[in-house]
Design an enzyme around this catalytic site. Structure first.
Site, PDB file in Angstrom:
ATOM      1  N   ASP A  78      33.238  -4.175  22.234  1.00 14.01           N
ATOM      2  CA  ASP A  78      33.407  -3.090  23.199  1.00 14.01           C
ATOM      3  C   ASP A  78      32.064  -2.784  23.851  1.00 14.01           C
ATOM      4  O   ASP A  78      31.095  -3.541  23.688  1.00 14.01           O
ATOM      5  CB  ASP A  78      34.006  -1.845  22.528  1.00 14.01           C
ATOM      6  CG  ASP A  78      33.153  -1.347  21.348  1.00 14.01           C
ATOM      7  OD1 ASP A  78      31.917  -1.487  21.398  1.00 14.01           O
ATOM      8  OD2 ASP A  78      33.728  -0.826  20.375  1.00 14.01           O
ATOM      9  N   TYR A  89      48.614   1.861  23.939  1.00 12.30           N
ATOM     10  CA  TYR A  89      47.283   2.016  24.519  1.00 12.30           C
ATOM     11  C   TYR A  89      47.268   1.497  25.948  1.00 12.30           C
ATOM     12  O   TYR A  89      48.048   0.603  26.317  1.00 12.30           O
ATOM     13  CB  TYR A  89      46.250   1.192  23.738  1.00 12.30           C
ATOM     14  CG  TYR A  89      46.095   1.549  22.286  1.00 12.30           C
ATOM     15  CD1 TYR A  89      45.106   2.437  21.868  1.00 12.30           C
ATOM     16  CD2 TYR A  89      46.917   0.980  21.318  1.00 12.30           C
ATOM     17  CE1 TYR A  89      44.943   2.744  20.523  1.00 12.30           C
ATOM     18  CE2 TYR A  89      46.767   1.289  19.974  1.00 12.30           C
ATOM     19  CZ  TYR A  89      45.783   2.165  19.578  1.00 12.30           C
ATOM     20  OH  TYR A  89      45.632   2.471  18.252  1.00 12.30           O
ATOM     21  N   ARG A 143      40.434  -4.105  20.250  1.00 12.98           N
ATOM     22  CA  ARG A 143      39.181  -4.830  20.536  1.00 12.98           C
ATOM     23  C   ARG A 143      39.335  -6.310  20.237  1.00 12.98           C
ATOM     24  O   ARG A 143      38.896  -7.168  21.012  1.00 12.98           O
ATOM     25  CB  ARG A 143      38.039  -4.265  19.693  1.00 12.98           C
ATOM     26  CG  ARG A 143      37.403  -3.009  20.232  1.00 12.98           C
ATOM     27  CD  ARG A 143      36.294  -2.547  19.324  1.00 12.98           C
ATOM     28  NE  ARG A 143      36.791  -2.118  18.025  1.00 12.98           N
ATOM     29  CZ  ARG A 143      36.121  -2.245  16.885  1.00 12.98           C
ATOM     30  NH1 ARG A 143      34.944  -2.824  16.866  1.00 12.98           N
ATOM     31  NH2 ARG A 143      36.623  -1.786  15.761  1.00 12.98           N
ATOM     32  N   ASP A 198      38.281   4.745  17.815  1.00  9.77           N
ATOM     33  CA  ASP A 198      36.857   4.423  17.910  1.00  9.77           C
ATOM     34  C   ASP A 198      36.137   5.470  18.757  1.00  9.77           C
ATOM     35  O   ASP A 198      36.735   6.053  19.678  1.00  9.77           O
ATOM     36  CB  ASP A 198      36.670   3.048  18.563  1.00  9.77           C
ATOM     37  CG  ASP A 198      37.118   1.906  17.657  1.00  9.77           C
ATOM     38  OD1 ASP A 198      37.138   2.113  16.431  1.00  9.77           O
ATOM     39  OD2 ASP A 198      37.436   0.823  18.173  1.00  9.77           O
TER      40      ASP A 198
END
Length: 310
Positions: free
Chosen positions: A91, A77, A182, A49
């Site tokens: 987000d 991550y 997310r 993203d």
């Protein structure tokens, strides 16, 4: 007044481990890197993203043939989940929908996190690149349209609490392909009863590739044109999870012509159990491509390297 002649792109082969900055789409990052390397052919191995940072392996030339292998690979991550605030996108890029009090402790957080380890189901977000009728979902979302989405199975291999400073949870997530961090953050917030969105997201590993040796776009731009190609990892950096097979010259030629090889009869060592392998020419250790090893010792060519020579 005549315009200056367009620069001719050149063949470049290898993998750039890029540390993508925030605010740049994966495709924009690819375009910038391709321009800096003056490369003919390039592709990325799964998007990050725009608000996210971290490891974005970019493939050039012959390496693009193996990009799918990283699309299918596990990812790791590090993310900061902002509890108590939900947004339209999950987000920081979205608008705030709701704000709630955060009244949780480490014990409660640990209990909730344990629910999300293993095989879980996620509903893909509307703000995603998944397509419906040829159009990405985010285009519908921007038009104020919400579509029904089916839940998809993903696997969370590891979910580690790195830090907890109210209202921020710092997590490390190792997960299967197709996992939306997310959505994971939103679902954790919902399970804690206060809602959440991602404050930050950084990818630190894709398959066996890690952020440790990644290069920034600024760092690449600072190098001379000759030095830039030396920052590329070899094509087989994408294939390190596969066992290898070494072929003598005669068999290497046959492999590059697409012929199946009975390695057992040729007295060539091969990994037992079958599966995909990376294949090299013995005399110079040149990568020839990938093959499918049958359990009975037959090697079937899969994707071949055009630059290996026959």
């Amino acid at each position: 007044m005549s315009s200056s002649p367009k620069r001719k792109r050149v063949p470049v082969h290898g993998v750039l481990l890029l540390d993508k900055p925030a605010g740049l789409s994966s495709n924009d990052a690819l375009i910038k890197a391709k321009r800096l390397l003056n490369a003919e052919k390039a592709g990325h191995t799964g998007t990050l993203d725009p608000f996210a940072t971290g490891l974005l392996p970019l493939c050039f030339g012959e390496a693009t043939k193996f990009a799918q292998d990283l699309l299918d690979a596990d990812k790791t991550y590090e993310t900061v989940v902002h509890l108590g605030v939900t947004t339209t996108t999950g987000d920081t890029e979205g608008e705030v929908i709701e704000t709630r009090n955060v009244d949780v402790d480490r014990e409660r957080i640990a209990e909730v996190l344990s629910r999300f380890v293993g095989n879980i189901e996620q509903v893909p977000p509307m703000h995603s690149a998944l397509k419906r009728d040829g159009k990405p979902l985010y285009e519908y979302a921007r038009a104020g349209i919400t579509l029904e989405r089916e839940a998809r199975a993903v696997t969370i291999h590891e979910l580690q609490l790195l830090d907890w400073q109210t209202p921020y949870l710092k997590l490390r997530v190792c997960c299967s392909k197709g996992t939306y961090i997310r959505v994971l953050g939103e679902d954790i917030g919902a399970a804690l009863g206060c809602g959440a969105h991602l404050q930050a997201l950084r990818r630190i590993q894709v398959g066996n590739l890690t952020i440790d040796t990644a290069m920034t776009l600024d760092g690449l731009a600072e190098k001379s044109e000759q030095e830039r190609t030396t920052t590329l990892a070899p094509v087989d950096a994408l294939l390190t999870s596969f066992p290898s097979v070494q072929l003598p010259e005669a068999l290497a030629k046959r492999f590059l012509h697409g012929q199946r090889l009975a390695l057992g009869k040729e007295n060539v060592a091969y990994p037992e159990g079958g599966g995909r392998v990376r294949v090299y020419r013995q005399q110079d250790n040149a990568l020839l491509g990938t093959g499918l090893m049958q359990t009975w010792g037959v090697l079937a060519p899969e994707r071949l390297i055009a630059t290996a020579g026959i």
